[in-house]
Design a protein around this motif. Structure first.
Motif, PDB file in Angstrom:
ATOM      1  N   CYS A 123    -107.628  40.170   0.568  1.00  0.00           N
ATOM      2  CA  CYS A 123    -107.907  41.328   1.407  1.00  0.00           C
ATOM      3  C   CYS A 123    -106.765  41.537   2.393  1.00  0.00           C
ATOM      4  CB  CYS A 123    -109.219  41.151   2.158  1.00  0.00           C
ATOM      5  SG  CYS A 123    -110.653  41.111   1.043  1.00  0.00           S
TER       6      CYS A 123
ATOM      7  N   PHE B  81    -108.478  46.616   2.531  1.00  0.00           N
ATOM      8  CA  PHE B  81    -108.313  46.912   1.110  1.00  0.00           C
ATOM      9  C   PHE B  81    -108.202  45.575   0.388  1.00  0.00           C
ATOM     10  CE2 PHE B  81    -105.353  47.806  -2.516  1.00  0.00           C
ATOM     11  CZ  PHE B  81    -106.246  48.544  -3.269  1.00  0.00           C
TER      12      PHE B  81
ATOM     13  N   PHE C 204    -113.278  52.209  -0.932  1.00  0.00           N
ATOM     14  CA  PHE C 204    -113.573  50.826  -0.569  1.00  0.00           C
ATOM     15  C   PHE C 204    -114.217  50.622   0.794  1.00  0.00           C
ATOM     16  CE2 PHE C 204    -109.802  50.958  -3.300  1.00  0.00           C
ATOM     17  CZ  PHE C 204    -110.290  50.250  -4.384  1.00  0.00           C
ATOM     18  N   ASP C 205    -114.370  51.659   1.597  1.00  0.00           N
ATOM     19  CA  ASP C 205    -114.865  51.467   2.949  1.00  0.00           C
ATOM     20  C   ASP C 205    -116.295  51.975   3.039  1.00  0.00           C
ATOM     21  OD1 ASP C 205    -114.845  50.754   5.592  1.00  0.00           O
ATOM     22  OD2 ASP C 205    -114.069  52.682   6.262  1.00  0.00           O
TER      23      ASP C 205
ATOM     24  N   ASN D 202    -119.579  51.767  -1.434  1.00  0.00           N
ATOM     25  CA  ASN D 202    -118.323  51.881  -2.170  1.00  0.00           C
ATOM     26  C   ASN D 202    -117.975  50.580  -2.875  1.00  0.00           C
ATOM     27  OD1 ASN D 202    -118.147  54.469  -1.223  1.00  0.00           O
ATOM     28  ND2 ASN D 202    -116.672  53.994   0.379  1.00  0.00           N
ATOM     29  N   LEU D 203    -116.864  50.620  -3.621  1.00  0.00           N
ATOM     30  CA  LEU D 203    -116.402  49.441  -4.332  1.00  0.00           C
ATOM     31  C   LEU D 203    -115.982  48.356  -3.360  1.00  0.00           C
ATOM     32  CD1 LEU D 203    -114.220  51.242  -7.026  1.00  0.00           C
ATOM     33  CD2 LEU D 203    -116.426  50.136  -7.414  1.00  0.00           C
ATOM     34  N   GLU D 204    -116.135  47.098  -3.805  1.00  0.00           N
ATOM     35  CA  GLU D 204    -115.783  45.986  -2.934  1.00  0.00           C
ATOM     36  C   GLU D 204    -114.298  45.663  -3.022  1.00  0.00           C
ATOM     37  OE1 GLU D 204    -118.368  42.843  -4.055  1.00  0.00           O
ATOM     38  OE2 GLU D 204    -120.180  43.973  -3.575  1.00  0.00           O
ATOM     39  N   TYR D 205    -113.689  45.924  -4.171  1.00  0.00           N
ATOM     40  CA  TYR D 205    -112.270  45.625  -4.316  1.00  0.00           C
ATOM     41  C   TYR D 205    -111.707  46.347  -5.535  1.00  0.00           C
ATOM     42  CZ  TYR D 205    -114.466  42.067  -7.335  1.00  0.00           C
ATOM     43  OH  TYR D 205    -115.244  41.422  -8.263  1.00  0.00           O
ATOM     44  N   TYR D 206    -110.381  46.453  -5.547  1.00  0.00           N
ATOM     45  CA  TYR D 206    -109.663  46.944  -6.716  1.00  0.00           C
ATOM     46  C   TYR D 206    -109.451  45.772  -7.664  1.00  0.00           C
ATOM     47  CZ  TYR D 206    -105.435  47.851  -9.457  1.00  0.00           C
ATOM     48  OH  TYR D 206    -104.525  47.945 -10.467  1.00  0.00           O
TER      49      TYR D 206
END
Length: 489
Positions: free
Chosen positions: A259, A202, A306-307, A311-315
């Motif tokens: 991360c 994450f 995120f996985d 999906n998104l790379e980060y919040y």
């Protein structure tokens, strides 16, 4: 600053008992006439998670290695018994189902007839070739950190002891992870260990904007706990938190997402409490240590967002910038204020009465105390007392009655501790300076505290804590008033 990369899939390794002489030593303990040798073998079996790895598109993750698919060839085993240390390399064989170590004279332990020998396993590393020539480490059994950096990932970290009994061939479970040499360079030989667990990642990135509105790269710290289904903290995964890194080059600042790696047990729902605290940056000042974001996320939620490649790379959070976080999965704890109050009543016939309130906003505690009938001109210690949670459950702190006093009829600090617990927060003016009563025995106290994650850990449920005021006729520690905090709004 502690920061770890993501990667990894994991697997379990079962192992039979161990020991032996160092390959660098030619002598072995003589068992004697009343002793015998017990042979030790290591066996290993991998689950279906072997060599699965997280794939990330972000450029700065391009160099993160995946788990090696090389065939295990040699195990380097480090152990001790009888007051001496040993190290040996043993070939690994495969029977079509499981890996195991070949027979080795080095893995024989002297044991007295009908007796036992205690062996301490201190190291277990698996190579894909000769460790001294062309072999690379591919798996490793993690060691526990002196700082507890990886507590929570570990059921039974190295080193650990086991007994070898005459006439037996005992087995011991050893858990291993994929090996990343850069983790050794950054942390030393300290790893986490998991069984039937996968590691998921994450990542967090942030911007900070002061009132002027200018955007800066945010400097922040992150604390992570595993929690139960009721939201009670269980294990501090990062032992006090980790911080992101901002790098300066030619007058320009840059930063990668921070991360974090989380343990995800197979076929179970895992929950993590994640807290973000803002820190002063290299080119801005902030409310240092203020809790700005908090969330309890499940393993499924993290994987959903995120996985995976799509999906998104980060919040991404925006602190003070007038923009919405992306995605909006965290709460701002400053949106809600909880107020706790108490009327502290006298102990030890002091006549002291005090009104106290604690307004809790995130990790900021605004504490007010109005006390009367205290000893005039005396500095009065005052604290929030309570009990630390045990496996997420916090015992209620209470105010003692005078029945708890000793034969002299005076209730001491120590006699009160079983009721109200140890000090969790000293309500000082600053440092070790506490409020001083005026000539009439009155004082008014107010201070705003910004608490660390460790301080917050034991002050999550303030309605299970009490406020105790001390000091009577020159005795600085004698309790003179106590009140149990209650939530009023």
């Amino acid at each position: 600053m502690k920061k770890f990369n993501l990667y990894l899939a994991i697997f379990s390794m079962c192992a039979l008992v161990l020991t032996g002489c160092s390959k660098d030593e030619n002598e072995k303990m003589n068992p004697g006439e009343d002793s015998a040798f017990v042979e030790i073998t290591f066996g290993a079996s991998l689950d279906e998670l072997v060599n699965r790895a997280v794939q990330v598109n972000k450029d700065h993750f391009n160099q993160i290695p995946t788990c090696s698919d090389a065939t295990p060839a040699v195990a380097r085993i480090e152990f001790s018994y009888g007051g001496q240390n040993y190290s040996t390399d043993v070939d690994i064989l495969f029977d079509g189902t499981a890996y195991f170590t070949d027979y080795s004279e080095a893995l024989k332990i002297p044991v007295a007839n009908n007796g036992t020998t205690t062996v301490t396993l201190t190291g277990f590393m698996v190579y894909d070739g000769d460790p001294d020539t062309d072999g690379d480490i591919i798996w490793i059994a993690p060691k526990s950190s002196e700082e507890g950096q990886f507590d929570g990932y570990v059921d039974n970290p190295l080193p650990f002891d086991f007994d070898v009994r005459d006439g037996t061939k005992p087995y011991i479970d050893i858990e291993v992870l994929c090996y990343d040499r850069r983790m050794v360079n950054e942390y030393g030989y300290v790893f986490f260990e998991l069984e039937n667990t996968e590691l998921i990642n994450f990542c967090i990135f942030g911007n900070f904007c002061p009132p002027s509105g200018r955007h800066y790269l945010a400097s922040y710290s992150v604390n992570v706990w595993t929690v139960d289904e009721n939201g009670n903290n269980l294990v501090d995964l990062y032992d006090g938190g980790i911080e992101n890194m901002i790098v300066e080059e030619d007058g320009q600042y840059s930063a990668d997402p921070l991360c974090i790696v989380l343990p995800d047990r197979l076929d179970e729902t895992d929950r993590y409490r994640i807290e973000i605290r803002i820190q002063d940056g290299p080119d801005y000042d902030a409310n240092e240590g203020e809790l700005i974001r908090t969330a309890i996320l499940t393993d499924l939620e993290i994987r959903t967002f995120f996985d995976g490649d799509d999906n998104l790379e980060y919040y991404h959070f925006f602190e003070g910038c007038g923009e919405s976080d992306d995605p909006q999965i965290f709460d701002d704890p400053r949106d809600d204020t909880m107020v706790y109050k108490t009327c502290a009543k006298e102990l030890n016939d002091s006549g002291v009465i005090a009104l106290a309130s604690v307004a809790k906003t995130g990790n900021k505690f605004d504490v007010t105390v109005l006390a009367t009938n205290t000893t005039a001109g005396m500095s009065h210690l005052q604290h929030i007392h309570g009990f630390a949670p045990v496996q997420g459950v916090q015992q209620d702190a209470t105010c003692p009655t005078m029945d708890a006093a000793g034969a002299d009829g005076i209730l001491t600090l120590e006699e009160g501790v079983p009721f109200y617990g140890p000090v969790q927060l000293g309500l000082s003016v600053s440092g070790d300076q506490y409020p001083v009563a005026d000539a009439n025995g009155n004082y008014i106290y107010e201070r705003v505290f910004t608490l660390s994650a460790d301080e917050m850990e034991n002050l999550t449920s303030l309605d299970k804590n009490v406020i105790v005021i001390h000091g009577l006729d020159g005795n600085a520690t004698l309790p003179v008033a106590c009140g149990e905090l209650s939530l009023v709004q």
